[in-house]
Design a protein around this motif. Structure first.
Motif, PDB file in Angstrom:
ATOM      1  N   SER A   1       0.850  -1.192   0.000  1.00  0.00           N
ATOM      2  CA  SER A   1       0.000   0.000   0.000  1.00  0.00           C
ATOM      3  C   SER A   1       0.888   1.245   0.000  1.00  0.00           C
TER       4      SER A   1
ATOM      5  N   CYS B   1      -3.963  -2.724  12.807  1.00  0.00           N
ATOM      6  CA  CYS B   1      -4.741  -2.885  11.575  1.00  0.00           C
ATOM      7  C   CYS B   1      -3.808  -2.969  10.367  1.00  0.00           C
TER       8      CYS B   1
ATOM      9  N   LYS C   1      -2.997  -6.246   7.871  1.00  0.00           N
ATOM     10  CA  LYS C   1      -3.122  -6.118   6.415  1.00  0.00           C
ATOM     11  C   LYS C   1      -1.834  -6.567   5.737  1.00  0.00           C
TER      12      LYS C   1
ATOM     13  N   ASN D   1      -8.018  -9.900   6.511  1.00  0.00           N
ATOM     14  CA  ASN D   1      -7.556  -8.722   5.770  1.00  0.00           C
ATOM     15  C   ASN D   1      -8.455  -7.541   6.118  1.00  0.00           C
TER      16      ASN D   1
ATOM     17  N   ASP E   1     -10.107  -3.667   6.867  1.00  0.00           N
ATOM     18  CA  ASP E   1     -10.240  -2.328   6.294  1.00  0.00           C
ATOM     19  C   ASP E   1      -9.786  -1.327   7.341  1.00  0.00           C
ATOM     20  N   CYS E   2      -8.841  -0.479   6.961  1.00  0.00           N
ATOM     21  CA  CYS E   2      -8.254   0.473   7.909  1.00  0.00           C
ATOM     22  C   CYS E   2      -8.538   1.911   7.480  1.00  0.00           C
TER      23      CYS E   2
ATOM     24  N   GLN F   1     -16.170  -4.728   9.378  1.00  0.00           N
ATOM     25  CA  GLN F   1     -15.232  -5.493   8.563  1.00  0.00           C
ATOM     26  C   GLN F   1     -16.008  -6.528   7.767  1.00  0.00           C
TER      27      GLN F   1
END
Length: 311
Positions: A60, A73, A77, A103, A105-106, A116
């Protein structure tokens, strides 16, 4: 004469040039090697200027502050990225405990999103530690707020030691560990109790200032260290000592307590109550049946005795 001077000068400068070039390459190589994130082995770092090292989360564009802990978080990920994308930061023989890993979501600041979901469109609500606090549902599930995990209870046991540990020494050693390695301010360590070989640690953090680490991140880093899957770049093994004697951690349990109680629906509770009621009814029914049979046998025996007596 001039030509001889130039040749002599060249013969002197050529080795010096080689030495200087070697020093420059060594410095450049050292600077490149030092461009790593000490607190996150999954961070991808690059030298974008003299003495300036920029690190981002693997997979990311989220920047990583390597002077402190990375949010849980973001770490979860990063763990979901295939090992081949993590390059050589994790040894080939490493095994990660994937229980509870998904996995997530942040938010941009690394905080878990309240809801989530997985790829099959199954959703659930989580607390600020990323732990599920509701039943699972569909995409229509509403998670109105991210409930904060205020208390974290850590329980661990240690292996036998040749020398006995004293409670104040154990508390001091663990407080220093959490402060130096995980950057947790001692005021968030509410209590450390020791009843050999059990150690209980209570972390209390009602409101977290922006500059302080989150106790959920601390607990996750600690859990990874105990499981020999350290998040730190050096991947150094966790060593805890009490007055020079090693405190070898054997088992670990972590419990999360939120500001608000979990919102699990009553179906599981109702099923449990129904099962208990069923068992009670069956037991009572069997008991009554046995009593009736015994009474019938006693009556029949009594009548037979009367008949024999009359004869």
């Amino acid at each position: 004469m001039r030509t001889d001077f130039i040749c002599a000068f060249s013969s002197i400068m050529e080795p010096l040039f080689g030495v200087v070039l070697g020093l420059i390459l060594a410095v450049a190589s050292s600077a490149h090697d030092s461009c790593t994130c000490a607190t996150n082995k999954w961070a991808v770092c690059a030298q974008d200027g003299p003495g300036n090292c920029t690190c981002r989360l693997a997979g990311s564009d989220h920047p990583v502050d390597c002077s402190t802990l990375t949010s849980k978080c973001f770490l979860m990920k990063a763990e979901m990225i295939p090992l081949k994308e993590k390059r050589l930061w994790r040894p080939p023989h490493a095994v990660s405990d994937s229980d509870g890993i998904y996995n997530p979501d942040c938010e941009d600041n690394g905080v878990f999103k309240a809801r989530q979901c997985n790829q099959s469109s199954t959703c659930w609500c989580v607390n600020s530690a990323g732990v599920r606090r509701t039943e699972k549902g569909g995409r229509s599930l509403n998670c109105s707020e991210l409930v904060r995990t205020r208390w974290i209870y850590i329980e661990l046991t240690h292996k036998r030691s040749s020398n006995a540990f004293h409670a104040p020494d154990v508390a001091k050693a663990l407080t220093q560990l959490f402060e130096s390695r995980y950057k947790l301010r001692p005021k968030y360590i509410a209590a450390i109790k020791y009843d050999p070989p059990l150690i209980q640690i209570r972390l209390d953090q009602n409101k977290k200032p922006r500059w302080d680490v989150d106790i959920a991140d601390v607990a996750y880093y600690f859990e990874k260290d105990v499981n020999n899957d350290s998040v730190f770049h050096s991947n150094s093994k966790l060593n805890v000592s009490v007055n020079g004697d090693a405190l070898a951690i054997e088992k670990l349990w972590i419990y999360y307590v939120d500001e608000k109680p979990p919102e699990f629906c009553m179906r599981q509770l109702a099923a449990g109550i129904s099962a208990v009621v069923t068992v009670v009814v069956l037991t009572a029914g069997i008991g009554i049946t046995v009593l009736l049979i015994l009474r019938w046998l006693r009556t029949r025996t009594h009548c037979r005795e009367k008949i024999i007596f009359k004869l």
